[in-house]
Design a protein around this motif. Structure first.
Motif, PDB file in Angstrom:
ATOM      1  N   UNK A 109     -11.653 -19.294 -41.561  1.00 32.25           N
ATOM      2  CA  UNK A 109     -12.936 -19.873 -41.137  1.00 32.25           C
ATOM      3  C   UNK A 109     -13.295 -19.505 -39.701  1.00 32.25           C
ATOM      4  N   UNK A 110     -12.283 -19.349 -38.867  1.00 30.22           N
ATOM      5  CA  UNK A 110     -12.533 -19.049 -37.452  1.00 30.22           C
ATOM      6  C   UNK A 110     -12.869 -17.568 -37.248  1.00 30.22           C
ATOM      7  N   UNK A 111     -12.171 -16.685 -37.940  1.00 31.22           N
ATOM      8  CA  UNK A 111     -12.336 -15.231 -37.723  1.00 31.22           C
ATOM      9  C   UNK A 111     -13.809 -14.794 -37.647  1.00 31.22           C
ATOM     10  N   UNK A 112     -14.663 -15.212 -38.589  1.00 31.47           N
ATOM     11  CA  UNK A 112     -16.058 -14.737 -38.548  1.00 31.47           C
ATOM     12  C   UNK A 112     -16.806 -15.203 -37.305  1.00 31.47           C
ATOM     13  N   UNK A 113     -16.292 -16.213 -36.628  1.00 27.24           N
ATOM     14  CA  UNK A 113     -16.993 -16.756 -35.451  1.00 27.24           C
ATOM     15  C   UNK A 113     -16.565 -16.067 -34.166  1.00 27.24           C
ATOM     16  N   UNK A 114     -15.512 -15.245 -34.235  1.00 25.55           N
ATOM     17  CA  UNK A 114     -14.981 -14.623 -33.013  1.00 25.55           C
ATOM     18  C   UNK A 114     -16.035 -13.766 -32.329  1.00 25.55           C
ATOM     19  N   UNK A 115     -16.105 -13.886 -31.016  1.00 28.04           N
ATOM     20  CA  UNK A 115     -17.006 -13.033 -30.241  1.00 28.04           C
ATOM     21  C   UNK A 115     -18.444 -13.509 -30.213  1.00 28.04           C
TER      22      UNK A 115
END
Lengths: 304, 304, 304, 304
Positions: free
Chosen positions: B13-19
């Motif tokens: 869930x967090x990965x797509x929010x990185x950056x």
């Protein structure tokens, strides 16, 4: 766990200390004349078991403990929008300081400082008769009729210049919607709620039951998530400028009042109410805090 | 509870929010050049079960998380006398403010603001080689060698004017015993400890085990009572000026650092470490906090 | 007007009061050991007439009076650009407070608080040898060699933690260009200038002569406009947190120092220097202020 | 000196700048609707010579300039005892800040900040009919009838939450004797005095005549010593948070109001009144200050 013997032990240990230290709040006559040498303790588990000791049936002015209940009313009515007007951070300053209000443009840091509770009272005036609703809420939670002490409410109003200053100051920033007078009338009345330890331990019961009504039957007081949040606010902001020390030494969500009462929560297990009128330098009941320390030491119950 | 799948879900869930949001700390080059789009999470139960996901093995600068470990060292060495120099109240102000120090005569409000951690470093200089002792302590807790990032330590020292100001200010009140230079050398080195999430989750393990060494066998790190107190301080003061909000929305004792790491404790159950370099406006890892919120939502674990 | 008899009268009235009240600055040994029961007064008109009485020839540490001269040096070197780094408002706070510096991002409110004078010292380090230039400037103004008291300068440096804090704090905001150490070395030396009342009354003479050199002949010290502005700053900011009271009761531009000296200006007429080591609660010479009040009462001279 | 041509020149130089910068006070409708592009200037020497230019006969709301006159009334009635309740130091903070009041236990720093003027109004309520007395005083000074603008007074009262906060706050410290409502009624009325530049220059005339009545004949307004002190307070505190800058750039005792008026004093020579409604960021009339700078530049008159 057998709680009655524990409360009896605490009462036995506290009694000899009564009248030795601390000062009863003296800013209004009705508080100043309360005899200092009293102590009560009551608790109720989430299953409904009750225990009490000492002056647990003696009513007193709950004062700032009321902020816990008006916050609950406002959260369940308004949800997240409540937090546009009120912060959730410890104040790091004496409980009625105006400095932080000025720095933060009239937004009180949390709902448990005076300014924050006045802002909550303003929100409650949006719907219906706020004072009547609060009495109904408290009576439902306690399972018996709760009333205001009108002498206390009138004295608070007659001497509450600092609260008038706070309310007018917030209004100058556009953070209070209603006229200052009815907002403070609500605030002074909530402070003047008269309850005893048994009633308070019961009334706060939803805080150890994920929001379920403490006496069962009725609809939930608030959601599980709201309950956790109220507990968190009590822990970080519930005991004036001593919240850090209380978390450190007691480790339970607490809300205190200058009438000498303190409500404490052991989530999922029980709620406690203690009362002893003499206050320490931070405005918290000296022997009330001592009793909570003893309770934690004897039971090992703590959130940490 | 099966934790590995939960951490995997959080990572997913967090990965797509990185950056997407937040800002990497940029006050020294060694921090500024860390790529923002990284996320790691690791945990360890009090029985020793471990789980991790994402960049949990990537080392980073633990920065203020070190304050948790130096506090522990100082508490076990000095006991109660430590608190003569350091308070236990939330600061209610940005983490490096000098105002409160002036109002309180050079006594920092708590050990997790910079001034407080510098005061703790001063105390640690009383005995032996403080930097070597800290490395030994961290290596023992993590079960593998931990080292300082000397480039980071040197950069902190070269640009740390505000910390020099804090230390000199406290010294002007007689609240720092050693020369400012070695005190800050210790402080800048502790901030430069280089660890990964797995190591941090392990090292903090005594906080969910009533003070027992996280890897077992060795003598206890501190007493049960001290452990509770450290957890309480983390909850009320561990995440800069957002401690109230973090308690409100996550409800776990946490200690964060501007390197993007956060350590969290579920007492009697487990410790967690999350890391993602981009910070929110309060100086806490934006996605680190988000990951902790997800963890609490998925597991129902919270102290409240 | 016959000034010598007036100064004699003032001396006669002050002498009986010596040693009765006030406290000699004690933060460094070289100041602490100065006998309190001394008083000197000297003046010089803009035509060059001089008068003095009491211990007017006894040298003392001019301390913050030096801020007047370093400001003059910086204004004539830099002109308006100086004010990008330094304000011109009274501080409304004790003279070495860090609070206002934090609120105003490292820009001191005026050049006469410690932070402001440190910022001026930083500016003076831009060109040449600042300490040598200051000695040359003071010697030229006084008409005889002026020197630093190196023991005082060394003591100030050894105990000046608060000034180190101020300088580092301003540097953290990017408001100090040079290294803190040479900036403070300049600052501690200027505070350690050793002069007597006669020399000070002469050296300040340009302030009553529209900027013309006090001893004539040499080029102007600064412009008429700059002179007026320095006088205005002395009136609003020259006596620490008592500037309002001094303007109210004396009505002359003054600059004081914790060595017990005060320089005062009657524009277009004369300059005065008084000295008596015992200080009042605001850090100004108790009998020095008293002498200035007497002077104004006897002569009717005041800017208002 | 021929003053009429100088005022004409100033008017000629200011006219082209009208309407270009600054903002008319907008917190009440009666002020907000005043056209910005107006400018008036008037003066009167201590011998009674008068000159004026521009919109010098246009009446405006004198607002805080009234603080000068109520202070004078209170000083002559009460003498030194007045200063038990009010300080004489510049505030170093925005003119209506509550912070300093809290630090100083309800004692305003000076009589020209709002809190100080409210404290003065409370003192004036001790004797007789304060509003009627003020009108009589102003009419006597101006030599013609002066009245309150009741619309302005009513608007101030309806929106003056911050002043209600200040008054209640001081009352909470026991520093206000009368009820808050009549104290603020007096305060809001004094702010609503309606006068023009010619009247103001005349009314302030005692400040350049050692306290003698500006129009002669009548008994003295106050003593010479009181006059000097009022001038000193105007210089250090008369222009909100810009007093230091105004002293620096203009060098005359001034008192300004948010209606755009400013009164200035050249002791022993003349009084000036300027008016232009657009304010700068500090709340002072932008072109009023500019006109005073021009006056000082053209005449060389300044106290320094």
């Amino acid at each position: 766990m057998q709680f009655q013997p524990i409360l009896d032990q605490i009462n036995d240990e506290i009694r000899p200390l009564l009248g030795q230290a601390g000062t009863v709040a003296s800013y209004i006559p009705a508080l100043a004349r309360v005899p200092a040498a009293q102590f009560g303790i009551a608790m109720r588990t989430c299953e409904g078991e009750e225990a009490c000791a000492g002056d647990a049936a003696t009513p007193f002015s709950i004062q700032s403990i009321s902020k816990l209940f008006t916050l609950t009313l406002a959260m369940r009515r308004m949800g997240e929008v409540l937090w546009e007007r009120i912060g959730r951070e410890p104040s790091g300053n004496p409980f009625n300081s105006l400095v932080q209000l000025e720095n933060e443009q009239g937004k009180p840091r949390n709902p448990f400082i005076n300014a924050g509770a006045i802002a909550v009272a303003d929100r409650l005036l949006n719907d219906g008769d706020a004072q009547r609703d609060l009495l109904a809420f408290m009576s439902s939670l306690a399972g018996e009729p709760i009333a205001f002490d009108e002498e206390v409410a009138a004295s608070e109003a007659a001497t509450g210049y600092r609260n008038f200053a706070l309310a007018n100051f917030m209004k100058s920033f556009g953070k209070i919607d209603h006229d200052v007078t009815p907002v403070l009338d609500m605030y002074f009345h909530q402070c003047a709620l008269r309850m005893n330890c048994v009633q308070l331990a019961r009334a706060a019961g939803f805080l150890c039951r994920d929001g379920a009504h403490p006496l069962g039957g009725a609809p939930a007081v608030c959601t599980e998530r709201q309950t956790r949040r109220i507990n968190a606010l009590m822990l970080t902001c519930g005991t004036y400028d001593a919240a850090g020390d209380v978390a450190f030494s007691i480790g339970l969500p607490c809300k205190s009042g200058v009438g000498g009462g303190i409500v404490a929560v052991v989530p999922d297990q029980l709620t406690l109410a203690v009362w002893s009128p003499a206050l320490d330098a931070t405005g918290n009941s000296l022997l009330g805090l001592k009793a909570l320390e003893l309770f934690v030491a004897k039971t090992g119950l703590s959130v940490f």
